[in-house]
Design an enzyme around this catalytic site. Sequence first.
Site, PDB file in Angstrom:
ATOM      1  N   ASN A 182       0.759  -1.024  -0.421  1.00 24.26           N
ATOM      2  CA  ASN A 182       0.238   0.513  -0.275  1.00 24.26           C
ATOM      3  C   ASN A 182       1.074   1.270  -0.194  1.00 24.26           C
ATOM      4  O   ASN A 182       1.604   1.281   1.146  1.00 24.26           O
ATOM      5  CB  ASN A 182      -0.905   0.160   1.003  1.00 24.26           C
ATOM      6  CG  ASN A 182      -1.530   1.000   1.066  1.00 24.26           C
ATOM      7  OD1 ASN A 182      -2.690   1.922   0.279  1.00 24.26           O
ATOM      8  ND2 ASN A 182      -1.981   1.691   2.514  1.00 24.26           N
ATOM      9  N   HIS A 204       1.116   5.071   1.371  1.00 24.27           N
ATOM     10  CA  HIS A 204       0.120   5.884   2.498  1.00 24.27           C
ATOM     11  C   HIS A 204       1.331   7.204   2.148  1.00 24.27           C
ATOM     12  O   HIS A 204       2.562   7.709   2.406  1.00 24.27           O
ATOM     13  CB  HIS A 204       0.029   5.368   3.465  1.00 24.27           C
ATOM     14  CG  HIS A 204      -1.032   6.531   4.422  1.00 24.27           C
ATOM     15  ND1 HIS A 204      -1.727   6.123   4.131  1.00 24.27           N
ATOM     16  CD2 HIS A 204      -0.620   6.895   5.301  1.00 24.27           C
ATOM     17  CE1 HIS A 204      -2.551   7.235   5.726  1.00 24.27           C
ATOM     18  NE2 HIS A 204      -1.468   7.196   6.033  1.00 24.27           N
TER      19      HIS A 204
HETATM   20  C1  GAR Z   1      -2.473   8.957  -3.060  1.00 24.69           C
HETATM   21  O1  GAR Z   1      -1.839  10.881  -2.089  1.00 24.69           O
HETATM   22  C2  GAR Z   1      -2.195   7.705  -1.733  1.00 24.69           C
HETATM   23  O2  GAR Z   1      -0.589   7.682  -1.139  1.00 24.69           O
HETATM   24  C3  GAR Z   1      -3.530   8.321  -0.775  1.00 24.69           C
HETATM   25  O3  GAR Z   1      -4.575   8.192  -2.004  1.00 24.69           O
HETATM   26  C4  GAR Z   1      -4.066   9.188  -2.998  1.00 24.69           C
HETATM   27  C5  GAR Z   1      -4.462   9.012  -4.733  1.00 24.69           C
HETATM   28  O4  GAR Z   1      -3.988   9.244  -5.177  1.00 24.69           O
HETATM   29  N1  GAR Z   1      -3.549   6.663   0.157  1.00 24.69           N
HETATM   30  C6  GAR Z   1      -4.087   6.628   0.815  1.00 24.69           C
HETATM   31  O5  GAR Z   1      -4.814   8.317   1.689  1.00 24.69           O
HETATM   32  C7  GAR Z   1      -4.145   5.147   1.301  1.00 24.69           C
HETATM   33  N2  GAR Z   1      -4.485   4.946   3.253  1.00 24.69           N
HETATM   34  P1  GAR Z   1      -4.425   9.255  -6.880  1.00 24.69           P
HETATM   35  O6  GAR Z   1      -6.191   8.467  -6.753  1.00 24.69           O
HETATM   36  O7  GAR Z   1      -4.379  10.223  -7.456  1.00 24.69           O
HETATM   37  O8  GAR Z   1      -3.377   7.998  -7.148  1.00 24.69           O
END
Ligand code: GAR
Length: 192
Positions: free
Chosen positions: A108, A110
């Site tokens: 994952n 994060h």
């Molecule tokens: C990313 O910043 C990722 O790190 C985060 O969601 C975003 C997705 O952006 N994930 C989390 O917060 C997981 N807990 P994207 O859809 O543009 O790739």
Amino acid sequence: MKKIAILFSGNGTNLDNLLKNLHHKKFNGFKIEVVATICNVPSAKGIEKSRSFGIKPIIINHKEYKNREEFDVQLVDAIKKSGAELTILAGFMRFLTPIFTKNIKAINLHPSILPLFKGGHAIEESYESDMKIGGVTVHYVNEELDGGSIIAQQCFQKDSKMSFETYEKKIHELEYKLLPEIVIEVLSKKFL
Ligand code: GAR
């Protein structure tokens, strides 16, 4: 050939970045193929991004399932059928049950320096915090939300005058660099 699956829920910019940098590319003597992209939100912007690479995303709408376990059964089934040996959660915003975590090897992404700022508002919370650095983490997925063992982290200096937009952009820049590198390293069995 190393087969991977990518799970996403929203904009899919990390999905897009992984497809651009890894799909059908060769590294360390093996070629990577993205065999499945899976999304739990039918209106997610990332769906179009997957289609633009000729990969029809599998939509598994969590709202159509009675509970998390039933949703995870479908998720595991789709991943198993794809033949992926590694699954990447790239902005996949779901709690996962042991049905998933005991059956699927997954990592994952994060947007904070874990174990700080777990959950769905990590960028906002870490920006608002007193910390003088911001950063990102890639970790193995286990039953605990954002809690599996950490594979890699990167950070940058947070300037007190930095706007939220600049901070968020820096987080995403780190993500776009780190996640593809770690996928290659995990597939190369540098981490087990
Ligand atoms: C990313 O910043 C990722 O790190 C985060 O969601 C975003 C997705 O952006 N994930 C989390 O917060 C997981 N807990 P994207 O859809 O543009 O790739």
